[in-house]
Every structure is written in C-alpha cells, then in structure tokens.
Enzyme design. Structure first.
Site, PDB file in Angstrom:
ATOM      1  N   GLN A 132       5.148   9.099   7.355  1.00  0.00           N
ATOM      2  CA  GLN A 132       3.951  10.174   6.642  1.00  0.00           C
ATOM      3  C   GLN A 132       4.575  11.626   6.894  1.00  0.00           C
ATOM      4  O   GLN A 132       4.521  12.390   5.937  1.00  0.00           O
ATOM      5  CB  GLN A 132       2.703   9.957   7.330  1.00  0.00           C
ATOM      6  CG  GLN A 132       2.163   8.480   6.859  1.00  0.00           C
ATOM      7  CD  GLN A 132       0.710   8.238   7.550  1.00  0.00           C
ATOM      8  OE1 GLN A 132       0.340   9.150   8.177  1.00  0.00           O
ATOM      9  NE2 GLN A 132       0.006   7.324   7.186  1.00  0.00           N
ATOM     10  N   ARG A 172      -7.204  -2.877  10.023  1.00  0.00           N
ATOM     11  CA  ARG A 172      -6.434  -3.883  10.577  1.00  0.00           C
ATOM     12  C   ARG A 172      -6.889  -4.473  11.708  1.00  0.00           C
ATOM     13  O   ARG A 172      -6.599  -5.573  12.256  1.00  0.00           O
ATOM     14  CB  ARG A 172      -5.144  -3.143  10.953  1.00  0.00           C
ATOM     15  CG  ARG A 172      -4.565  -2.757   9.523  1.00  0.00           C
ATOM     16  CD  ARG A 172      -3.044  -2.447   9.882  1.00  0.00           C
ATOM     17  NE  ARG A 172      -2.453  -1.566   8.672  1.00  0.00           N
ATOM     18  CZ  ARG A 172      -2.114  -2.046   7.405  1.00  0.00           C
ATOM     19  NH1 ARG A 172      -2.295  -3.444   7.188  1.00  0.00           N
ATOM     20  NH2 ARG A 172      -1.714  -1.323   6.538  1.00  0.00           N
ATOM     21  N   ARG A 200       2.739   5.976  -3.205  1.00  0.00           N
ATOM     22  CA  ARG A 200       3.879   7.073  -3.779  1.00  0.00           C
ATOM     23  C   ARG A 200       3.927   6.774  -5.321  1.00  0.00           C
ATOM     24  O   ARG A 200       4.440   7.780  -5.825  1.00  0.00           O
ATOM     25  CB  ARG A 200       5.175   6.557  -2.970  1.00  0.00           C
ATOM     26  CG  ARG A 200       4.960   6.946  -1.384  1.00  0.00           C
ATOM     27  CD  ARG A 200       5.937   6.286  -0.659  1.00  0.00           C
ATOM     28  NE  ARG A 200       6.042   6.670   0.629  1.00  0.00           N
ATOM     29  CZ  ARG A 200       5.280   6.357   1.666  1.00  0.00           C
ATOM     30  NH1 ARG A 200       4.219   5.804   1.449  1.00  0.00           N
ATOM     31  NH2 ARG A 200       5.517   7.156   2.949  1.00  0.00           N
ATOM     32  N   ASP A 236       2.379  -0.789  12.048  1.00  0.00           N
ATOM     33  CA  ASP A 236       0.728  -1.406  11.450  1.00  0.00           C
ATOM     34  C   ASP A 236       0.564  -2.925  11.790  1.00  0.00           C
ATOM     35  O   ASP A 236      -0.443  -3.237  11.656  1.00  0.00           O
ATOM     36  CB  ASP A 236       0.836  -1.007  10.015  1.00  0.00           C
ATOM     37  CG  ASP A 236       0.785   0.445   9.911  1.00  0.00           C
ATOM     38  OD1 ASP A 236       0.076   1.108  10.581  1.00  0.00           O
ATOM     39  OD2 ASP A 236       1.156   0.763   8.584  1.00  0.00           O
ATOM     40  N   LYS A 255       0.771  -1.255  -0.157  1.00  0.00           N
ATOM     41  CA  LYS A 255      -0.004   0.039   0.017  1.00  0.00           C
ATOM     42  C   LYS A 255       0.918   1.220  -0.204  1.00  0.00           C
ATOM     43  O   LYS A 255       0.392   2.269  -0.810  1.00  0.00           O
ATOM     44  CB  LYS A 255      -0.871   0.055   1.204  1.00  0.00           C
ATOM     45  CG  LYS A 255      -1.895   1.191   1.284  1.00  0.00           C
ATOM     46  CD  LYS A 255      -3.269   0.811   1.896  1.00  0.00           C
ATOM     47  CE  LYS A 255      -2.915   0.547   3.470  1.00  0.00           C
ATOM     48  NZ  LYS A 255      -3.160   2.106   4.468  1.00  0.00           N
ATOM     49  N   SER A 256       1.779   1.229   0.746  1.00  0.00           N
ATOM     50  CA  SER A 256       2.644   2.383   0.848  1.00  0.00           C
ATOM     51  C   SER A 256       3.280   2.569  -0.328  1.00  0.00           C
ATOM     52  O   SER A 256       3.449   3.766  -0.771  1.00  0.00           O
ATOM     53  CB  SER A 256       3.837   2.333   1.943  1.00  0.00           C
ATOM     54  OG  SER A 256       3.064   2.138   3.237  1.00  0.00           O
TER      55      SER A 256
END
Length: 471
Positions: free
Chosen positions: A199, A431, A56, A353, A51-52
């Site tokens: 972030q 999550r 980006r 996370d 996801k990260s």
C-alpha cells in the site's frame, strides 16, 4: 449430518449454521452467526474477484483518457467505496446489466476537487492509494471512514507524501478524519520502505504519476506487484531492477512522471485471499475434494498455498494460464492431514492477509506451528494477532501470543473442543469473521461470530456460499 456437495458454484443447503442476536456498542442489533460442523466440500466453486486488483482497476481507469472496461470486479463494500470516490474526482463509472463496469476517466492531472468528504468505509487500501493519487494534484480532499478504518494509522503514507510536497491535517495518531492538500507540482523522491507494504509503495508510485521527473521506491522485501503490472498495462513507464542494499539485494521501482494513461480492458481474477478460506476448509473437512476456479496465483500473493503445501496440504493447480496479465489456475483441494511447521518470516508479505485462516489450519494440524515477523497484523482492521489468539483460545485451541506472531499447538485433526457455542469478537474485521467461520466448521460445539456484517467489505457472497443460500 446433512450430506451434499457444492453444485452450480455453491454449497447445498444443509450446513448447520444458525443466526443469533447480539448488540453493538450503540445498541443496534448485529448479525451474529453460529457456525457448526458440516459435511465434506466437494464439487466446483468460484470466489469473487481480487480486491487488490479491483481497487487498482477502478483508480487507474479513472485516470486514463477514454473508456476502460472491467470484468470480474469484486462488488464488495470496499471496492464500491473506491468507485464512489473516483466518481467524486470526475470519473464516469457505470455498471452494465451484464456485470461489466465501464469507466471513462477524468484524465491524470485533471481530477476535480471533491465537493464532499471521501468516505472510504472500511478500506485501508482505498484510503492509502487514494492519498497517493491526490498528493500530486493541486486540490484539497478530506478522508473519512468507519470506526475500524478511523483507528488505523496513516503516518506511514503521510511521511513519504509529505516529502513530495503534500500537506496533511490528521486526527490524533495520524488517523482519519484527515485532510490532504496536494502539491502542484510535487517533488520526485527516492523512498526506501521501512517496512514491507504494497500500500505504501503504491501510494508513492501513484503520487509519482503526476510528478515531474522520476520517483523511485526501494523495497528491501518484495511485496505484491499488482500496481506495477497494471500501471504498465495502462501505459505508464516503469523501470524495475535491483541494487545492493545494507542487507542484500533490494527491489527498485522507478516511475516516470506526468504520464499519459490510456484506457485498458481489465479481467479481474478470483481473489486468492477469499479462496484461502475455502482452501483451508476443504483441507480440514474429511472427504473434501473441491475445485476453486480461476484463482490468482501471482507469486507476490500465493504464499498461503506454499505454506499449506509445506504443512502437507494436497493442493493441485489445474490449467495454469494468464488472465489480464496475472497468472491464474483452478485449484483442486483435497482433505489432508496437516503437520505444524515454522513459517519462514520471508514469506509474510506474500500472504499477510491470509494468516488468520492459516492460524485455523494450524489449530487442527499435528504438532506445533510457529509464526513470526507479523508486526503488520497488529495494525490491520484489528490487531489480528490478539484477536485470533483470543478467538481460537475460546474455540478450544492451544495458542501462545508473541510480540510478532502466534505459536499454535494443533489438535492432530480432532475437532476444536471449546466451550459450547464459543463466542468470538471480530472487532469489525472481515477476515477474523471468516476465519472463525471456518473454525466453526471443524469444532465440536460450534463457534458464534459476533458480527458477520464486515464480511461484505471483501466477500459479499461468503455467507451464501458457505450456508448454501447462493443462487
């Protein structure tokens, strides 16, 4: 119990999970689900893209001049929100029939002012990075989000971006809805992160991209470095080094402004945060022998693997290699008897996370697991410390909530013995929902998750994989 391995990348049908009805605060039906014990996990599985990195890749490609191609992109709701926002800013983004995304960028410094509010859905990453991206452009944008995102504070990003010249009108407590007015030109700054946050670091670096001069970020504790790796690939000039800080060496990232980004083809590895749920499930379910393919193992993200190995988890790396500038490997995970440990707070940034599912592993371990330094979990999609303490207690685990962590006394491999069909609240947190789904697999009487819909924000195929309905 139905037996069946994972075949063709998914679980065979037979995991005894059941839908149940529930109502949201508005009276609308929520997709609750009851997860109960299931057989061993065996075979091969691939989870969606990181996801990260997906966020980006879309943003940076949208700033480049020319066409970039992205394969393996996570097509969850959070990432789709990023794509929609970049389209409003002028990027041409198209998904091909083969799953390849093609992005023709608007060009750094040439973004369009959005005609409508940027709806970021549930994505804190999209919001904070996008605020940084727009802070050094002379335009105005309004950010909105769902109920969960609208409760998350943005002050930690507003502060450094305001120092660079951007101005903000936020809701009470620094939350969304929020209006940003970018600065043109913005002012370069040197900013020391008060708390470890990839972030916030990324937001400042993105603002620095279109700011004359050199913008520097100092992080006392190293955080995930996807931004630095990928910006370098897109042609930005970054200098990364160390300097002595008040408490020892600190990492310093300097970015040269008014960059010219070039297009790049990006291959997104599988998300280690998504893989973590199946890693823990395989470790806990007797007889499991599971291979999870193409998992990203960036050192700033792989803390969950390190901690689970410290607890006795049998996790082997197969064919370690590099994909798109990121280290990856196939992970072979076999059922293991886990032992509780004191988790080193220094590893928190590399697995922040993954703590919800680590708490589930701790609940089945032998002895006590102690965690600390988890203040960041209080301001995620939910207060994850309070939410997981409540959920695991309902499922029968022994949990003591501390200000900055949980102390969990494990069952030594025995199924969690909560009340029949223990019901847990996810608080719109994907999550929490997935972690407690795993808890249900190793429970005596099952665990009912009140709302599985948020799972789609990061892992849209989770339910199909877990219940055997994938195609």
């Amino acid at each position: 119990m139905n037996q069946g391995p994972i075949r063709n990348g998914h679980l065979n049908r037979g995991a005894p999970c059941h839908r149940a009805g529930a109502l949201s605060k508005t009276g609308a039906e929520m997709p609750s689900f009851t997860f109960t014990s299931r057989p061993a996990l065996t075979g091969t599985l691939r989870v969606p893209g990181d996801k990260s990195i997906s966020h980006r890749a879309l943003m940076f490609a949208g700033l480049a001049v020319g066409e970039s191609r992205i394969t393996g992109l996570l097509e969850g709701e959070d990432v789709l929100a990023t794509a929609a926002a970049m389209r409003q800013l002028g990027a041409d983004i198209v998904r091909g029939a083969d799953g390849t995304w093609r992005v023709r960028g608007a060009g750094l410094g040439s973004l369009l002012e959005p005609r409508q509010a940027l709806d970021m859905g549930n994505s804190g990453t999209s919001t904070r990075l996008m605020m940084g991206l727009l802070a050094s452009h002379g335009l105005t944008a309004t950010f909105t989000g769902d109920a969960s995102l609208s409760g998350r504070p943005m002050n930690r990003v507003i502060d450094p971006l305001s120092r660079m010249g951007a101005s903000f009108e936020a809701s009470s407590g620094g939350t969304l809805p929020l209006m940003l007015r970018g600065a043109s030109p913005a002012v370069p700054i040197t900013y020391r992160l008060p708390v470890a946050s990839a972030q916030v670091k990324s937001a400042v670096l993105l603002a620095g991209l279109n700011t004359p001069g050199i913008t520097r970020v100092i992080e006392p504790v190293a955080t995930r470095d996807h931004t630095e790796r990928m910006l370098t690939g897109f042609g930005a000039t970054l200098e990364i080094g160390e300097e002595n800080g008040p408490n020892g060496p600190e990492r310093v990232i300097a970015i040269h402004g008014e960059a010219d980004l070039r297009p790049l083809d990006v291959v997104v590895p599988s998300d280690p945060s998504s893989a973590a749920f199946f890693i823990v499930a395989a470790l806990l379910l007797p007889g499991s022998d599971l291979v999870i393919e193409n998992v990203g193992l960036n050192a700033t993200r792989a803390g969950i693997v390190t901690v689970l190995r410290q607890m006795g988890g049998d996790i082997t790396e197969l064919e370690r290699r590099e994909v798109g500038g990121e280290p990856v490997a196939d992970l072979r995970v076999r059922h293991s008897a886990l032992t509780g440990i004191d988790v080193d707070p220094a590893i928190v940034p590399s697995m922040v996370d993954e703590f919800p599912v680590l708490f589930v592993a701790a609940a089945l371990a032998k002895g006590t697991t102690r965690t600390s330094g988890l203040d960041e979990l209080r301001v995620k999609e939910s207060d994850r410390l309070a939410a997981m303490a409540s959920a695991l207690t309902a499922a029968g685990a022994i949990v003591e909530e501390q200000e900055d962590g949980l102390i969990i006394t494990g069952s030594d491999g025995e199924p969690l013995r909560g009340t029949a069909n223990a019901k847990v609240k996810t608080h719109l947190d994907h999550r929490i929902a997935m972690a407690m789904a795993v808890a249900g697999l190793v429970s005596r009487d099952g665990v009912t998750v009140d709302d599985t819909a948020p799972i789609a924000t990061s892992f849209p195929t989770f339910m199909q994989l877990l219940t055997g309905d994938a195609v």
